[in-house]
Design a protein around this motif. Sequence first.
Motif: not given
Length: 365
Positions: A239-245, A255-257, A261-268, A288-290
């Motif tokens: 996704p792009n930023i807006y689709e990620t939101e 960067d924090n948000e 957001a990426a963590e939310v997707l991984i946790n799902k 494992h990687i970011e």
Amino acid sequence: MTSREKEILSMIKQNSMISQQEIADTLGIARSSVAVHIANLVKKGYIKGKGYVLGDNKYVTVIGGANVDIQGFSFEELRFKDSNPGKVKVSAGGVGRNIAENLSRLGIQTKLISAFGDDLYGEKITIECRTAGVDIENCLVLKNSPSSSYLSILDGNGDMKVAISDMDIINELNIDFIKSKSHIIENSSAIVIDTNLSQGVIEYLLNNFRHKTFFMDTVSITKARKVSELIGYFHTIKPNIYETEELTGIKISGDNELRKAAEVLINKGVKRVFISLGSKGVFYKDQHIEKHVDATAIKVVNATGAGDAFMAGLLYCYINNMDIDETIVFSMSAAEMALSHENTINPNISAEKLLEKVRSDRNVK
């Protein structure tokens, strides 16, 4: 596969030069019946047809939109409510179809499942797919139905300013039709879907082929909503930023948000997340990687097909077991090649050129 098809396939595996008459005599059936069974085996991907070359299952199936792109390029800054000097190009497009063509040009055997009409646009889609080596034998071609079209206006910097998408025909790609292609999907090394598909079809695919590897292109903010509750079924998303939101409910302002957001997707349940940051590059995360990888500064000629090329790069690297660093460089290089060409798909794209960029990047490091 029917029991008779299994018998015939077994005989071909034992002797790839066996004739249809020999098969018929051995099984005690008519040669014409053998021909029908072999035709079905070809359609199902078990053999490649002439010469009975056995299929190796190393193909990717792309299920999504196919249309004709009508692009208007302004020579200067766009003036709204006025006629702008420029040029107009017409080419085959559609997110799914574009990914399929890029994949094929990268040397990956690719089957496209889409829908288009038997009109002039449909003929253009057919010609351009076949020229690029995309297998369209499993597409739905509808008589007396208009093919999808996508009308876009780009400014002097190659950025799309406004577009209209007419894709009603994709709704004809229903669950019953997808069921008829189960054998193609089942034997795929990976499956790409775009969110032009109806929500019902997306749900059917994800629920009935859970054991398969799915890559997903969100297409747009609105269409991303279709998969917000299904996101964990995907192996890889882009996704792009807006689709990620839209997918996470997190407003991204830094960067924090982005990390949250990426963590939310991984946790799902998503295995790999590639968030496109436009000219700022790509943010990647798995369990494992970011990492955030900056984009190379290049002159943008046409920004329309960069995401499709990037997705094709991800698939190529997955099929070829490339590591994440190689995958990011390869895929970003594919996107850069798309950005630098007037056409939505750069006809000069090749795996050799992109692998050279990967090797060059490794040497620099």
